[in-house]
Design a protein around this motif. Structure first.
Motif: not given
Length: 357
Positions: A227, A229, A244, A246, A269, A276, A302
């Motif tokens: 992901k 972020i 955060p 995304e 996100a 987070s 991530y």
């Protein structure tokens, strides 16, 4: 009470010239005109500094430098005379400035050059100092500082221009040590430009040669699956760290050109609250470690293994109504106009009482 006079510096000799134009126009259109009077200083692609008295529209369409009322301008280096010097018909006139918002991306701006210049003027400015800006801009320094302090980055290598005679041997070694696809990027170019990939030896050699034609050294690294972020951080001693967000990429092939033109921002996100919190804590630590001030956007990957991998620290994040940095701060309760005011006021407050020497 008189308005605060804020100078916006935009343009520049950089591969991210257009990004700067968008940021300047966005600030002009969204700044609180009840509190601030704006002064625009544009830098052409060839490096001419011009006082620009026109509209944001002409900045966006890149006709600003054709305005007949543009005049050459320099920033006063005298800390006792905080302002700019306009030169018109052979005559110089001084113009006071209270704070500067430089939105110069890539080389000759984001790399700390503008911060070094502004530091000696005695004028408060939004953003990090020379050292922090340069360390964040140079992707090799960023990775070395982060790695030394225990933060995880991608598996990477670097190569210098004076090593081109060893290109074949070096690239063969990179292919053995790194997994495909391999990303190649100049160490000191902006974050969203001049990135390319290789899936075989010949392509890697070609990409490295192209990158080394643009910079003295390049970063060669593995692509990180996970992901994407991003976190916004603003402030000096006291920080505001956003939740955060995304970045969702839609693409058929791994192509950086399409990657940056087809995306969706998810704010906040959709990740576990504990993750987070970990990301926010890491973002704050990294911001302080790199010496950032004013503002920054810190990017992570991530992955499925639960690893948090730092992608980059951007001390001059893209600033426009549709940018991730602005969206992240909107989620914290600051609309664009409030965010601009906060960045300017914090810069003034932080600079107050500091010596120039």
């Amino acid at each position: 009470m008189s308005k605060i006079r804020a100078a916006i510096i935009f343009g520049g000799v950089s591969n991210e010239y257009e990004t700067s134009l968008l940021a300047a126009a966005s600030i002009m259109d969204n700044i609180d005109t009840e509190e601030y009077e704006t002064v625009c200083i544009g830098i052409t692609r060839k490096g001419r500094w011009l006082y620009y008295p026109g509209t944001s529209e002409d900045i966006l369409n890149d006709t600003w430098s054709e305005n007949p009322d543009c005049t050459p301008v320099v920033i006063s280096p005298d800390p006792n005379r905080n302002g700019i010097i306009k030169i018109e018909d052979g005559e110089a006139s001084f113009f006071r400035v209270d704070v500067i918002f430089p939105v110069l991306y890539g080389k000759n701006g984001e790399d700390g050059t503008i911060a070094g210049l502004l530091r000696i003027t005695g004028i408060p400015y939004v953003g990090s100092d020379l050292m922090a800006s340069a360390a964040c801009m140079d992707k090799t320094y960023t990775r070395m500082v982060l790695g030394y302090n225990g933060f995880k980055t991608s598996n990477w290598r670097m190569m210098f221009r004076n090593e081109l005679s060893q290109l074949d041997a070096r690239c063969r070694k990179y292919c053995e040590e790194l997994q495909y696809p391999i990303i190649v990027k100049p160490a000191n170019f902006g974050s969203s430009k001049n990135l390319d990939t290789a899936n075989d030896l010949d392509t890697l050699k070609y990409r490295v040669k192209i990158a080394l034609a643009q910079d003295e050294k390049v970063v060669i690294e593995e692509f990180v699956e996970g992901k994407e972020i991003q976190v916004a951080v603003i402030g000096y001693d006291t920080l505001t760290v956003s939740e955060p967000g995304e970045v969702i990429i839609t693409k058929d092939d791994f192509d950086f050109n399409s990657m940056f033109s087809r995306h969706e921002y998810i704010v906040p996100a959709g990740i576990d609250p504990d993750v987070s919190a970990q990301i926010k804590e890491t973002a704050e630590k990294v911001y302080r470690l790199m010496g950032c001030s004013g503002m920054a956007r810190i990017d992570f990957y991530y992955n499925d293994a639960g690893e948090l991998i730092i992608s980059q620290i951007n001390p001059v994040p893209e600033i426009s109504p549709d940018s991730m940095f602005v969206k992240l701060m909107q989620n914290e309760g600051y609309d664009f106009t409030e965010l601009i005011s906060l960045l300017l006021i914090q810069a003034i407050d932080d600079y107050d009482g500091k010596s120039v020497g």
